[in-house]
Design a protein around this motif. Structure first.
Motif, PDB file in Angstrom:
ATOM      1  N   ARG A  65      66.430 -66.316  -1.598  1.00 36.09           N
ATOM      2  CA  ARG A  65      66.654 -65.190  -2.509  1.00 36.09           C
ATOM      3  C   ARG A  65      66.913 -63.889  -1.749  1.00 36.09           C
ATOM      4  O   ARG A  65      67.749 -63.078  -2.161  1.00 36.09           O
ATOM      5  N   ALA A  68      70.383 -64.081  -0.486  1.00 35.93           N
ATOM      6  CA  ALA A  68      71.322 -63.884  -1.594  1.00 35.93           C
ATOM      7  C   ALA A  68      71.412 -62.400  -1.969  1.00 35.93           C
ATOM      8  O   ALA A  68      72.505 -61.892  -2.251  1.00 35.93           O
ATOM      9  N   LEU A  69      70.282 -61.692  -1.960  1.00 35.12           N
ATOM     10  CA  LEU A  69      70.297 -60.256  -2.218  1.00 35.12           C
ATOM     11  C   LEU A  69      71.190 -59.553  -1.199  1.00 35.12           C
ATOM     12  O   LEU A  69      72.009 -58.692  -1.543  1.00 35.12           O
ATOM     13  N   GLU A  71      73.636 -60.713   0.226  1.00 35.53           N
ATOM     14  CA  GLU A  71      75.028 -61.116  -0.013  1.00 35.53           C
ATOM     15  C   GLU A  71      75.591 -60.436  -1.254  1.00 35.53           C
ATOM     16  O   GLU A  71      76.746 -60.632  -1.596  1.00 35.53           O
ATOM     17  N   GLU A  73      73.825 -60.496  -4.465  1.00 38.69           N
ATOM     18  CA  GLU A  73      73.254 -60.975  -5.718  1.00 38.69           C
ATOM     19  C   GLU A  73      72.230 -59.965  -6.224  1.00 38.69           C
ATOM     20  O   GLU A  73      71.409 -59.457  -5.455  1.00 38.69           O
ATOM     21  N   ALA A  74      72.257 -59.673  -7.511  1.00 38.30           N
ATOM     22  CA  ALA A  74      71.350 -58.683  -8.100  1.00 38.30           C
ATOM     23  C   ALA A  74      70.005 -59.335  -8.440  1.00 38.30           C
ATOM     24  O   ALA A  74      69.775 -59.768  -9.557  1.00 38.30           O
ATOM     25  N   ASP A  75      69.126 -59.404  -7.476  1.00 39.09           N
ATOM     26  CA  ASP A  75      67.783 -59.965  -7.642  1.00 39.09           C
ATOM     27  C   ASP A  75      66.803 -58.906  -7.143  1.00 39.09           C
ATOM     28  O   ASP A  75      66.864 -58.514  -5.980  1.00 39.09           O
ATOM     29  N   GLU A 169      75.083 -53.879  -2.280  1.00 40.16           N
ATOM     30  CA  GLU A 169      74.569 -53.836  -3.654  1.00 40.16           C
ATOM     31  C   GLU A 169      75.470 -53.039  -4.602  1.00 40.16           C
ATOM     32  O   GLU A 169      75.158 -52.933  -5.783  1.00 40.16           O
TER      33      GLU A 169
END
Length: 181
Positions: A65, A68-69, A71, A73-75, A169
């Motif tokens: 996760r 992914a952030l 990269e 990803e909105a997490d 982001e």
């Protein structure tokens, strides 16, 4: 070494990050060092009481996760459990507010100081964030200087790394277009 503790490294778009855990909580996360060797040495020094280990499934998921952030990803990672038992109370309060900032959004040190009840605490907020042991799970990169300036970032690469993370982001300042639009 007790079962259920250790540290591990993982690849991200900005370099090799580290994560340390004990029991069911994360005790530290580390952004990349200037070199992979420096990052690994820093992690081993920060967590000298732990050893590099294969992460349990929940830590492996946290690593995925976080990558992914980084990269895009909105997490917000808010649900990742952090062990703040060694963190001073003021810093905990700053980190809790920081964790509430959604990916792509920012606050200033002064904004956080106001949420703590005193605009005069802005420098203390900056100092607390400079000691953040959980970046980017505690997203100190989303906190800017007065006038939304990209100041103050203690990770390797300094402000350039902070701005790169905000670019990934597609950061927005309030209702304005993103920093990089």
């Amino acid at each position: 070494m007790a079962a259920g503790e250790g540290y591990a490294f993982f690849s991200t778009p900005i370099g090799e990050c580290g994560i340390a855990w004990r029991g069911d909580a994360i005790v530290g996360v580390q952004l990349p060092g200037a070199t992979q060797a420096q990052g690994r040495a820093r992690m081993a020094g920060r967590f000298a009481h732990l050893h590099e280990a294969t992460p349990p499934a929940w830590v492996a998921d946290a690593m995925r996760r976080i990558a992914a952030l980084l990269e895009g990803e909105a997490d917000d990672l808010r649900d990742l459990p952090l062990d703040m038992s060694a963190v001073p109370e003021f810093n905990r309060r700053v980190y809790e507010i920081s964790r509430g900032i959604a990916p792509g959004r920012t606050l200033t040190y002064g904004d956080i100081a106001l949420q703590l009840g005193d605009k005069g605490l802005a420098r203390a907020v900056g100092q607390a964030l400079g000691h953040n042991p959980f970046a980017p799970v505690v997203p100190c990169h989303r906190i800017l200087g007065a006038g939304n300036s990209g100041t103050g970032f203690s990770a390797a690469g300094g402000v350039a790394t902070k701005l790169k993370m905000l670019e990934i982001e597609r950061a927005q300042l309030g209702g304005e277009p993103g920093l990089f639009d």
